[in-house]
Design a protein around this motif. Sequence first.
Motif, PDB file in Angstrom:
ATOM      1  N   LEU A  23      19.510  38.249 -14.853  1.00 23.98           N
ATOM      2  CA  LEU A  23      20.269  37.079 -14.424  1.00 23.98           C
ATOM      3  C   LEU A  23      20.117  36.942 -12.926  1.00 23.98           C
ATOM      4  O   LEU A  23      20.630  37.762 -12.166  1.00 23.98           O
ATOM      5  N   ARG A  27      14.149  38.975 -20.689  1.00 23.37           N
ATOM      6  CA  ARG A  27      14.505  37.558 -20.645  1.00 23.37           C
ATOM      7  C   ARG A  27      15.050  37.274 -19.245  1.00 23.37           C
ATOM      8  O   ARG A  27      15.847  38.059 -18.723  1.00 23.37           O
ATOM      9  N   TRP A  28      14.615  36.176 -18.664  1.00 27.87           N
ATOM     10  CA  TRP A  28      15.024  35.792 -17.321  1.00 27.87           C
ATOM     11  C   TRP A  28      15.790  34.485 -17.373  1.00 27.87           C
ATOM     12  O   TRP A  28      15.296  33.504 -17.942  1.00 27.87           O
ATOM     13  N   LEU A  29      16.982  34.491 -16.801  1.00 29.36           N
ATOM     14  CA  LEU A  29      17.783  33.277 -16.699  1.00 29.36           C
ATOM     15  C   LEU A  29      18.229  33.107 -15.250  1.00 29.36           C
ATOM     16  O   LEU A  29      18.718  34.057 -14.639  1.00 29.36           O
ATOM     17  N   LEU A  88      21.847  27.085 -15.021  1.00 31.29           N
ATOM     18  CA  LEU A  88      22.862  27.077 -16.078  1.00 31.29           C
ATOM     19  C   LEU A  88      24.243  27.022 -15.432  1.00 31.29           C
ATOM     20  O   LEU A  88      25.039  27.956 -15.547  1.00 31.29           O
ATOM     21  N   HIS A  99      26.416  25.818 -21.298  1.00 28.12           N
ATOM     22  CA  HIS A  99      25.795  26.907 -20.528  1.00 28.12           C
ATOM     23  C   HIS A  99      26.587  28.207 -20.651  1.00 28.12           C
ATOM     24  O   HIS A  99      26.006  29.299 -20.659  1.00 28.12           O
ATOM     25  N   THR A 156      25.512  29.827 -23.782  1.00 31.14           N
ATOM     26  CA  THR A 156      24.165  30.384 -23.600  1.00 31.14           C
ATOM     27  C   THR A 156      24.237  31.725 -22.887  1.00 31.14           C
ATOM     28  O   THR A 156      23.601  32.700 -23.304  1.00 31.14           O
ATOM     29  N   LEU A 157      25.022  31.786 -21.811  1.00 32.14           N
ATOM     30  CA  LEU A 157      25.131  33.021 -21.032  1.00 32.14           C
ATOM     31  C   LEU A 157      25.865  34.114 -21.801  1.00 32.14           C
ATOM     32  O   LEU A 157      25.467  35.283 -21.757  1.00 32.14           O
ATOM     33  N   ALA A 163      23.415  35.412 -24.500  1.00 31.83           N
ATOM     34  CA  ALA A 163      22.337  36.200 -23.880  1.00 31.83           C
ATOM     35  C   ALA A 163      22.865  37.541 -23.402  1.00 31.83           C
ATOM     36  O   ALA A 163      22.194  38.575 -23.539  1.00 31.83           O
TER      37      ALA A 163
END
Length: 183
Positions: free
Chosen positions: A8, A36-38, A43, A65, A68-69, A72
């Motif tokens: 993150l 995985r990169w966010l 977001l 969002h 989503t967070l 994840a």
Amino acid sequence: MDRRFLFLTGSARHDGNAEQLARLAAEHLPVGAEQRWLHLADLPLQPFEDLRHSGDGVYPQPVGHERTLLDATLDATDLVIVSPLYWYSLSTTTKLYLDHWSGWLRVPGVDFKRRMAGRTLWGVTSHSSSDRTDADPVAGTLQRCADYLGMRWGGVLFGNGTRPGDVLSDEDALLRAKSFFAV
């Protein structure tokens, strides 16, 4: 156990020094580990509203969002907070993400604290000073979050860099990045 790393990034810019350092460290993840990169800026979250002492103190199911967070975060075995050091602390987007954890602890059916227990929390940061003690507040914040949730604390990878790309000249940080995620 298959490891799933969630990175993150909380910088105001994409591909900043902290993110570059994290990407170098990610090149040395254990074999077979997913990543995985966010970008938290991509977001955006609503300001956190503390509902603990109003009404029944129950938080609604996250949407958009925030959902989503949350999803994840719960999917990751390893959570990597990538944030530049801003005024001796985490970036605003990173702190806001952590503030939402308070709500997630109280969303019916999420069982956030129990589900986060046993995962590993890591930090990657950069700052314009070579004094690594400047990152102590970031490390302290993340370590206390990990302790509260029963997570393993992986530590903080610190790099020196002011202008974008400067961290690539911090040979000590580049060397530490190679073994940072070794467990």
